[in-house]
Design an enzyme around this catalytic site. Sequence first.
Site, PDB file in Angstrom:
ATOM      1  N   HIS A 210     -11.504   5.871  51.926  1.00 39.88           N
ATOM      2  CA  HIS A 210     -10.689   6.934  51.266  1.00 39.88           C
ATOM      3  C   HIS A 210     -11.015   7.253  49.882  1.00 39.88           C
ATOM      4  CE1 HIS A 210      -8.671   3.335  49.395  1.00 39.88           C
ATOM      5  NE2 HIS A 210      -8.298   4.207  48.758  1.00 39.88           N
TER       6      HIS A 210
HETATM    7  C1  UD1 Z   1      -4.091   6.455  46.400  1.00 42.44           C
HETATM    8  C2  UD1 Z   1      -4.329   5.699  45.138  1.00 42.44           C
HETATM    9  C3  UD1 Z   1      -5.503   4.513  45.604  1.00 42.44           C
HETATM   10  C4  UD1 Z   1      -5.237   3.865  46.754  1.00 42.44           C
HETATM   11  C5  UD1 Z   1      -4.694   4.822  47.839  1.00 42.44           C
HETATM   12  C6  UD1 Z   1      -4.285   4.090  49.143  1.00 42.44           C
HETATM   13  C7  UD1 Z   1      -4.316   6.687  42.820  1.00 42.44           C
HETATM   14  C8  UD1 Z   1      -4.902   7.360  41.793  1.00 42.44           C
HETATM   15  N1  UD1 Z   1      -4.921   6.362  43.982  1.00 42.44           N
HETATM   16  O1  UD1 Z   1      -5.178   7.166  46.552  1.00 42.44           O
HETATM   17  O2  UD1 Z   1      -5.696   3.439  44.478  1.00 42.44           O
HETATM   18  O3  UD1 Z   1      -6.153   3.105  47.254  1.00 42.44           O
HETATM   19  O4  UD1 Z   1      -3.610   5.548  47.401  1.00 42.44           O
HETATM   20  O5  UD1 Z   1      -4.102   5.028  50.081  1.00 42.44           O
HETATM   21  O6  UD1 Z   1      -3.160   6.473  42.694  1.00 42.44           O
HETATM   22  N2  UD1 Z   1      -1.928  12.756  51.262  1.00 42.44           N
HETATM   23  C9  UD1 Z   1      -1.301  12.827  52.309  1.00 42.44           C
HETATM   24  N3  UD1 Z   1      -0.057  12.046  52.982  1.00 42.44           N
HETATM   25  C10 UD1 Z   1       0.414  11.044  51.986  1.00 42.44           C
HETATM   26  C11 UD1 Z   1      -0.420  11.009  50.903  1.00 42.44           C
HETATM   27  C12 UD1 Z   1      -1.485  11.538  50.597  1.00 42.44           C
HETATM   28  O7  UD1 Z   1      -1.471  13.880  53.185  1.00 42.44           O
HETATM   29  O8  UD1 Z   1       1.358  10.465  52.333  1.00 42.44           O
HETATM   30  C13 UD1 Z   1      -3.099  13.138  50.954  1.00 42.44           C
HETATM   31  C14 UD1 Z   1      -2.972  14.397  50.084  1.00 42.44           C
HETATM   32  O9  UD1 Z   1      -3.557  15.442  50.499  1.00 42.44           O
HETATM   33  C15 UD1 Z   1      -3.269  14.010  48.780  1.00 42.44           C
HETATM   34  C16 UD1 Z   1      -4.621  13.049  49.331  1.00 42.44           C
HETATM   35  O10 UD1 Z   1      -4.115  12.371  50.441  1.00 42.44           O
HETATM   36  O11 UD1 Z   1      -3.746  14.892  47.818  1.00 42.44           O
HETATM   37  C17 UD1 Z   1      -4.703  12.031  48.218  1.00 42.44           C
HETATM   38  O12 UD1 Z   1      -3.420  11.361  47.772  1.00 42.44           O
HETATM   39  P1  UD1 Z   1      -3.350  10.369  46.400  1.00 42.44           P
HETATM   40  O13 UD1 Z   1      -2.049   9.763  46.493  1.00 42.44           O
HETATM   41  O14 UD1 Z   1      -3.374  11.510  45.393  1.00 42.44           O
HETATM   42  O15 UD1 Z   1      -4.379   9.371  46.280  1.00 42.44           O
HETATM   43  P2  UD1 Z   1      -5.069   8.418  47.481  1.00 42.44           P
HETATM   44  O16 UD1 Z   1      -6.449   8.819  47.739  1.00 42.44           O
HETATM   45  O17 UD1 Z   1      -4.113   8.302  48.585  1.00 42.44           O
END
Ligand code: UD1
Length: 385
Positions: A210
């Site tokens: 991820h």
């Molecule tokens: C975040 C953490 C990372 C951790 C990871 C675990 C930061 C900088 N990164 O990354 O350290 O290892 O979580 O999963 O805080 N999304 C969904 N549903 C959700 C959450 C996210 O669809 O419930 C999608 C959204 O499109 C979003 C993307 O995933 O834009 C990324 O989510 P985000 O929380 O920004 O970062 P992660 O890549 O999940």
Amino acid sequence: MSEKLKIVGVVGARPNFMKIAPLAARLRRDPESFEFILVHTGQHYDHGMNGVFFQELGIPEPDVHLGVGSASHAEQTARIMLGFERVLFELKPGLVIVVGDVNSTVAASLVASKMGIGLAHVEAGLRSHDRRMPEEINRIVTDTLSDLLFTPSRQADRNLLDEGVPQSRICLVGNIMIDTLVNHLRLAGKQRVVESMGLEPGNYCLVTLHRPSNVDNSAVLEEIIDALIRVAEILPVVFPIHPRTRKMLSASGLLERLEKDSAVRLVEPLGYLDFLALMKSAKLVFSDSGGIQEETTYLRIPCLTLRENTERPETIEQGTNILVGHDGGRIYQEALKIIEGRGKKGGELEFWDGKVAERIAEELKKRSGFFLTPVEERLRPEVTL
Ligand code: UD1
């Protein structure tokens, strides 16, 4: 009787949940010493990334939910700060506890420290020394601001001391995620996920992916996926897909290739117990996660980490972890070695004993007088913890 310490714990994203679970349970068991309030920022919101963990890990329902959702780093961090500041004005806790290194961690830390509220960081001192990782920025800022740094390892202590953090603020307590693992191993043993996927214990690989550096660049992602498809010619590959990764695989056409390969089982993100069950019976795990490097080391399952560096070097020195980056040839060769029985065996790590939450609670009791001191006095330069 001494005054009880009002503590606000903050969670937001998936890897936070296994870190807060044992601490929330421990602090709530001692209502004479602590009042524990849980705030969820809403960084992760899908059931599979969020709700299932609260259910399975028995984390209490958050008392406050900020509902921030996904956005750019600046916007997500800012939304959390705005919401969390209002919460702290209302609750006026003596201490805020943050865990891990996600955006929710750093956002809450900035708010608490600017309001002069005590701040403790659980999993302090980890450093990848790679500032291209957003988590590294989050770690540095959070640790700089924290009054109390609960570290998982001696290396983490050394990192903090090297940065000039006074020894009096550092408490080596061990790895809190292992508390959760130890508490759930028996339940995970009852999950039927391996059988229901038609897999044989010890005869499949597990993948998670991820990190933006791996999934946001389609050439890098393709190189990794090609290597996994080659491995799948030897052993079935189970791949629970993070929402970010699904989007990028779909955009680059790689999702179709994976879907056509019957040896690759694509599934939605899994709950804690199913994932633990799959991990503990895997032949090997490929991952770019932080926590999985530790969980596989505890379980003595070989792990190939798809990164150039790690903030958890003890998993390499003493555990089952190997860094393989995103070079397809290297990934395949190292996997082959493991499949042929030439993988690392690993050993036991210090303080990975399931008693970390207990040690944190004891330390907090010892220091609660400091956090109960009025802020004007506590923040005077000559006052030390
Ligand atoms: C975040 C953490 C990372 C951790 C990871 C675990 C930061 C900088 N990164 O990354 O350290 O290892 O979580 O999963 O805080 N999304 C969904 N549903 C959700 C959450 C996210 O669809 O419930 C999608 C959204 O499109 C979003 C993307 O995933 O834009 C990324 O989510 P985000 O929380 O920004 O970062 P992660 O890549 O999940």
